[in-house]
Design an enzyme around this catalytic site. Structure first.
Site, PDB file in Angstrom:
ATOM      1  N   LYS A 222      18.305  71.884 -24.470  1.00  0.00           N
ATOM      2  CA  LYS A 222      19.223  71.338 -23.472  1.00  0.00           C
ATOM      3  C   LYS A 222      20.648  71.664 -23.905  1.00  0.00           C
ATOM      4  O   LYS A 222      21.139  71.165 -24.915  1.00  0.00           O
ATOM      5  CB  LYS A 222      19.046  69.828 -23.329  1.00  0.00           C
ATOM      6  CG  LYS A 222      19.942  69.210 -22.251  1.00  0.00           C
ATOM      7  CD  LYS A 222      19.703  67.714 -22.139  1.00  0.00           C
ATOM      8  CE  LYS A 222      20.578  67.085 -21.073  1.00  0.00           C
ATOM      9  NZ  LYS A 222      20.372  65.626 -20.982  1.00  0.00           N
ATOM     10  N   LYS A 274      17.068  73.693 -20.226  1.00  0.00           N
ATOM     11  CA  LYS A 274      17.975  73.128 -19.237  1.00  0.00           C
ATOM     12  C   LYS A 274      19.419  73.438 -19.632  1.00  0.00           C
ATOM     13  O   LYS A 274      19.766  73.292 -20.799  1.00  0.00           O
ATOM     14  CB  LYS A 274      17.775  71.606 -19.163  1.00  0.00           C
ATOM     15  CG  LYS A 274      18.697  70.881 -18.200  1.00  0.00           C
ATOM     16  CD  LYS A 274      18.463  69.378 -18.256  1.00  0.00           C
ATOM     17  CE  LYS A 274      19.386  68.644 -17.285  1.00  0.00           C
ATOM     18  NZ  LYS A 274      19.189  67.183 -17.322  1.00  0.00           N
TER      19      LYS A 274
END
Length: 350
Positions: A222, A274
């Protein structure tokens, strides 16, 4: 100095010239019709691979539009169930639920995150009661929506007096939150805070509480960056500062592969990259090494950019949606979280 005579081509018509062309390979043969293109397609995107992120909010009487994400809303319990039903009917595989508490219910540790009557856990319970096992109910397992400072962990001061995130003090809170979400009915918990060791702590807590069958989708890679802005409106974020000390540096790739290896070793059932589109290269590398399913999150900034461009008539909206999702799938995602999940499922079904 002699000058060479110019090359003189025979006088032929173009049609006569092409009579001499003999191409063994003609890739266009496999592009001639829609049926042929579908027949030989290398990448297949199915509705059940899509996850619809959703927001349930306290303190509202009806669904409320999110201005930075046209077409996306904060939901009441009633509108949440109605929208989830639409997703399920379209063939969407899962919903991922985020809670939006009232500002006055936030505190330094995000205690509403594990409260039985907290907005997120109420929403999870409502979804599970309504749909049982027909729809996979996923929960966002992070404190940022619930803390008054907007960070994903407990704040403390280092020896120089600088405010920092206390990684190890945060882990028991994640464990408590995950167990509360499992009790509320979540099939999957999805730790997104990027604290070191979070998967191991959550897995042990779930197992000790008797939730061995609850899965963990780890936000393994992330990245910090500029694509989360609209989401912060969606969850009513109270963020002060940034998250660069715990989310990954977009300049790094090897770090992501290490994070994936660590999360799998600690018990992650699925891993995630992400944001998706700015990090398709990372997604490909993760897919190449992962021994578990790989997810990618098409985040709010990606959604809003395409939506805004389409609203201005600069791009074809439906084509851009499908191009973006196909690219994420082709890069290696087995699962895609996207705010277009329901619409994309309808488009895929023709």
């Amino acid at each position: 100095m002699c000058r060479a005579d110019p090359v003189r081509l025979p006088r032929r018509t173009i049609s006569t010239m092409t009579d001499d062309v003999h191409l063994v390979r003609r890739p266009r043969r496999l592009r001639t019709t829609p049926a042929m293109r579908n027949f030989v397609a290398e990448t297949h995107l199915e509705p059940n691979q899509l996850v619809l992120p959703m927001f349930i909010a306290d303190g509202i009487d009806s669904a409320r539009d999110i201005s930075a994400m046209p077409g996306v809303q904060q939901h009441t319990e009633e509108s949440l169930l109605r929208t989830a039903e639409e997703a399920l009917t379209a063939g969407v595989g899962s919903v991922d639920l985020f809670g939006v508490p009232t500002p006055e219910s936030k505190d330094a540790t995000g205690s509403q995150a594990w409260a039985v009557d907290g907005v997120l856990n109420r929403g999870l319970s409502a979804l599970r009661r309504e749909f049982g096992d027909d729809l996979i109910v996923m929960a966002d397992t992070c404190l940022d929506e619930f803390t008054d400072h907007g960070h994903c962990g407990v704040l403390t001061e280092d020896r120089f007096g600088t405010t920092v995130i206390d990684n190890d003090a945060t882990l028991p809170l994640y464990a408590r939150m995950a167990v509360a979400q499992a009790e509320a009915g979540a099939h999957v918990v999805s730790p997104s805070g990027m604290m070191d060791g979070q998967i191991a702590v959550i897995r042990r807590a779930l197992d000790d509480a008797g939730f061995q069958d609850v899965s963990i989708l780890a936000y393994s890679a992330k990245y910090a960056g500029a694509f989360y802005g609209p989401f912060r409106e969606a969850v009513g974020s109270s963020l002060q500062g940034d998250r660069k000390t715990y989310q990954q540096d977009p300049r790094n790739a090897r770090e992501s592969l290490m994070e994936v290896d660590l999360d799998i070793a600690e018990g992650a059932d699925m891993v995630m990259v992400k944001p998706a589109m700015p990090h398709l290269d990372i997604l490909r590398q993760v897919a190449d090494i992962s021994t578990v399913p790989v997810a990618a999150y098409q985040v709010s900034g990606e959604y809003s950019m395409i939506t805004a461009a389409a609203q201005n008539g600069w791009i074809d909206r439906e084509a851009a949606i499908m191009d973006s999702l196909t690219g994420i799938r082709r890069a290696g995602a087995d699962i895609i979280l996207t705010y277009w999940a329901t619409e994309a499922a309808h488009l895929l079904r023709g």
